[in-house]
Design a protein around this motif. Structure first.
Motif, PDB file in Angstrom:
ATOM      1  N   ILE A  24      39.646  12.599  12.067  1.00 47.63           N
ATOM      2  CA  ILE A  24      38.585  12.494  13.070  1.00 47.63           C
ATOM      3  C   ILE A  24      38.417  13.815  13.810  1.00 47.63           C
ATOM      4  CG2 ILE A  24      37.980  11.447  15.288  1.00 47.63           C
ATOM      5  CD1 ILE A  24      37.305   9.701  12.915  1.00 47.63           C
ATOM      6  N   LEU A  27      36.691  16.218  11.328  1.00 45.59           N
ATOM      7  CA  LEU A  27      35.261  15.958  11.147  1.00 45.59           C
ATOM      8  C   LEU A  27      34.476  16.295  12.408  1.00 45.59           C
ATOM      9  CD1 LEU A  27      35.295  12.635   9.078  1.00 45.59           C
ATOM     10  CD2 LEU A  27      34.705  14.938   8.284  1.00 45.59           C
ATOM     11  N   ALA A  28      35.089  16.041  13.557  1.00 43.17           N
ATOM     12  CA  ALA A  28      34.416  16.404  14.808  1.00 43.17           C
ATOM     13  C   ALA A  28      34.275  17.915  14.910  1.00 43.17           C
ATOM     14  CB  ALA A  28      35.201  15.870  16.000  1.00 43.17           C
ATOM     15  N   GLN A  31      31.737  18.999  12.465  1.00 42.22           N
ATOM     16  CA  GLN A  31      30.453  18.507  12.961  1.00 42.22           C
ATOM     17  C   GLN A  31      29.444  18.365  11.822  1.00 42.22           C
ATOM     18  OE1 GLN A  31      26.601  19.519  15.432  1.00 42.22           O
ATOM     19  NE2 GLN A  31      28.169  21.051  15.625  1.00 42.22           N
ATOM     20  N   ASN A 155      36.720  11.831  20.283  1.00 46.48           N
ATOM     21  CA  ASN A 155      35.849  12.238  19.177  1.00 46.48           C
ATOM     22  C   ASN A 155      35.534  11.125  18.184  1.00 46.48           C
ATOM     23  OD1 ASN A 155      35.513  14.865  20.010  1.00 46.48           O
ATOM     24  ND2 ASN A 155      37.220  15.665  18.805  1.00 46.48           N
ATOM     25  N   SER A 156      36.330  10.068  18.129  1.00 48.34           N
ATOM     26  CA  SER A 156      36.213   9.091  17.047  1.00 48.34           C
ATOM     27  C   SER A 156      34.841   8.425  16.986  1.00 48.34           C
ATOM     28  CB  SER A 156      37.317   8.039  17.168  1.00 48.34           C
ATOM     29  OG  SER A 156      37.247   7.380  18.415  1.00 48.34           O
ATOM     30  N   VAL A 159      32.012  10.900  15.871  1.00 48.85           N
ATOM     31  CA  VAL A 159      31.943  11.128  14.434  1.00 48.85           C
ATOM     32  C   VAL A 159      31.215   9.982  13.744  1.00 48.85           C
ATOM     33  CG1 VAL A 159      33.316  11.307  12.326  1.00 48.85           C
ATOM     34  CG2 VAL A 159      33.981  12.603  14.353  1.00 48.85           C
ATOM     35  N   GLN A 162      27.529  10.278  14.302  1.00 48.21           N
ATOM     36  CA  GLN A 162      26.995  11.383  13.495  1.00 48.21           C
ATOM     37  C   GLN A 162      26.700  10.930  12.074  1.00 48.21           C
ATOM     38  OE1 GLN A 162      28.279  15.613  13.708  1.00 48.21           O
ATOM     39  NE2 GLN A 162      29.978  14.767  14.886  1.00 48.21           N
ATOM     40  N   THR A 249      39.564  15.712   4.806  1.00 41.06           N
ATOM     41  CA  THR A 249      38.537  16.156   5.747  1.00 41.06           C
ATOM     42  C   THR A 249      37.531  17.061   5.051  1.00 41.06           C
ATOM     43  OG1 THR A 249      40.047  16.017   7.637  1.00 41.06           O
ATOM     44  CG2 THR A 249      38.105  17.410   7.888  1.00 41.06           C
ATOM     45  N   ALA A 253      33.571  15.895   4.197  1.00 40.65           N
ATOM     46  CA  ALA A 253      32.490  16.718   4.745  1.00 40.65           C
ATOM     47  C   ALA A 253      31.625  17.287   3.626  1.00 40.65           C
ATOM     48  CB  ALA A 253      33.063  17.829   5.611  1.00 40.65           C
ATOM     49  N   THR A 306      27.616  15.813  20.030  1.00 42.58           N
ATOM     50  CA  THR A 306      28.357  16.143  18.806  1.00 42.58           C
ATOM     51  C   THR A 306      28.857  17.580  18.822  1.00 42.58           C
ATOM     52  OG1 THR A 306      26.453  16.900  17.489  1.00 42.58           O
ATOM     53  CG2 THR A 306      26.897  14.535  17.516  1.00 42.58           C
ATOM     54  N   SER A 310      32.711  18.958  18.625  1.00 43.69           N
ATOM     55  CA  SER A 310      33.180  20.032  17.762  1.00 43.69           C
ATOM     56  C   SER A 310      33.814  21.154  18.578  1.00 43.69           C
ATOM     57  CB  SER A 310      31.995  20.592  16.950  1.00 43.69           C
ATOM     58  OG  SER A 310      32.398  21.668  16.150  1.00 43.69           O
TER      59      SER A 310
END
Length: 465
Positions: A24, A27-28, A31, A155-156, A159, A162, A249, A253, A306, A310
């Motif tokens: 998480i 990914l945050a 972004q 952040n969870s 994400v 997003q 990750t 992405a 978002t 990040s």
């Protein structure tokens, strides 16, 4: 804080993060919605083959992520590429890798501030941009002072939303294409790209050099995967969890980027300057052209959140790198090597990174992204070389096919793919990066009394491990 004998003890980072916490945060940091921002610039550089540039970048990143995994198992330190090169090649090389990596890590929070200001100015054009710079930097710094676990929890949900936004956007593009419409109007037999064709990936106009140039810019999109290694000292079962999290990750992405930009490239088939006013800041216009003004407003409002997520993750990564370099004594130990006994965070570093992020008010997005590429490519290059040096050369792990593949062939492929990006890096990024490296060499010369001694290092690991 005292230990059982009553003598003062030094506060340390705490192991609170599991696999999905790490993914998480990664990914945050990455972004996923950054694909809207980079599309115009990469479409121009890649000659309208954005999804292929993402594939080239992803291949290089996945090879390199495997190398990160090997080095994390050997050196589970928050120093990331800095520690790996220091321990596996030479302490002075490690210092220069860490110094160069600052261009990646230290500027990444600044990029997110710049992006957030762009979106806010689109929504509130009359507000002075410095108001947003100060408020957003203060918010980002405050969240990080709460600790890595708090960052992951914060952040969870961001994400998740997003991913929902990207899925919705991709469906809207697909729906228009299915109806026979792209950004130029009706799709005919003469239109450059047709739905479900391979031409957005490869056609007679494809240039390998252009694809690699696009991939070099897209290294910026993947920088979050490597920063996860800086959370090594806060991850449960580090040697098992972190390598898996870094690979997954990058893979998650990359798949998202490739699928989404495939449809985007078909919808925007020609020169991006014919669609966008500023190809370096395309998100607001892309959202407007595909979803209309209401969709644009909602997504831009969320995009501000978002990019802050990040930025918060990037802020966490660079503060840990600075902590390890401070702990080693290559930079001021009392300041940079400090851990708060209350929050178990490198609080001084977090505040310093926040102060640096304030300079976002003076910087242009494309310049900062190009500088980040230099730092990222340096780190990626030396992580691959560190695997070969540590395992193949120093440990002699070349006696069977499995070891040769793991510790020679895969890192060598990673190095070659990253080297290809070096050949296509922007001249301005290379020039600034080399100036930065020169200052690093001068400082290292001062620190080592004219290179009479090696750069200092923290004896945390037993090299007989």
């Amino acid at each position: 804080m005292t230990n059982i004998s009553g003598t003062p003890s030094v506060a340390k980072l705490q192991k609170t993060l599991g696999l999905w916490h790490i993914i998480i945060i990664g990914l945050a940091y990455i972004q996923p919605m950054t694909l809207f921002d980079t599309f115009g610039l990469v479409s121009e550089e890649s000659h309208h083959h954005v999804p292929t540039s993402y594939i080239v970048a992803l291949i290089a990143i996945l090879f390199t992520s495997i190398s990160y995994g090997h080095m994390i198992r050997r050196y589970p330190s928050s120093g990331s590429a800095y520690t790996y090169a220091q321990k596996s090649i030479h302490p002075n090389v490690g210092f220069m890798v860490g110094w160069s990596s600052w261009l990646d890590y230290l500027l990444s929070p600044m990029v997110n501030i710049i992006l957030a200001v762009i979106y806010l100015e689109a929504l509130f054009p009359t507000v002075n941009h410095w108001v947003w710079v100060v408020v957003l930097t203060a918010f980002m710094t405050g969240i990080n002072l709460r600790g890595a676990r708090f960052v992951a929890n914060f952040n969870s949900w961001i994400v998740l939303v997003q991913l929902i936004v990207i899925a919705t956007f991709t469906y809207l593009v697909y729906d228009k294409l299915q109806m026979g419409i792209n950004a130029d109007g009706a799709i005919t037999a003469e239109t450059r790209y047709q739905l479900w064709s391979m031409e957005p990936f490869w056609n007679e106009l494809t240039s390998v050099g252009a694809l690699i140039t696009g991939a070099t810019l897209l290294c910026f999109s993947f920088t979050g995967f490597d920063s996860l290694s800086s959370l090594a000292e806060e991850t449960k079962d580090t040697e098992k969890t972190l390598p898996k999290a870094i690979f997954l990750t990058a893979l998650f992405a990359g798949v998202i980027f490739i699928i989404s930009t495939y449809f985007m490239q078909i919808y925007f088939p020609n020169d991006p300057k014919s669609y966008f006013t500023n190809i370096a800041e395309t998100q607001p216009e892309i959202l407007l052209l595909v979803g209309g003004s209401l969709f644009q407003s909602y997504v831009l409002a969320f995009a501000i959140v978002t990019v802050m997520a990040s930025g918060i993750s990037a802020h966490a990564g660079v503060s840990r790198l600075m902590y390890v370099m401070g702990r080693d004594g290559v930079i001021n130990k009392k300041i940079f090597g400090h851990i708060s006994p209350k929050t178990f965070t490198p609080s001084y570093n977090i505040i310093i990174v926040g102060l640096v992020a304030l300079t976002a008010g003076f910087m242009d997005l494309d310049i900062v992204i190009s500088m980040i590429s230099f730092g990222a490519l340096t780190a990626f290059t030396f992580v691959n070389l560190s695997v070969i040096s540590r395992y193949a050369l120093r440990d002699g792990r070349t006696k069977n096919l499995k070891d040769i593949i793991s510790f020679v062939i895969i890192p060598l492929l990673g190095f070659i793919s990253i080297f290809a990006m070096w050949l296509e890096i922007e001249e301005s990024a290379l020039k600034f990066g080399l100036w930065w490296a020169m200052f690093g060499i001068l400082y290292l010369g001062y620190k080592t009394k004219g290179f009479k001694y090696n750069a200092p290092q923290h004896n945390e690991f037993d090299d007989k491990h």
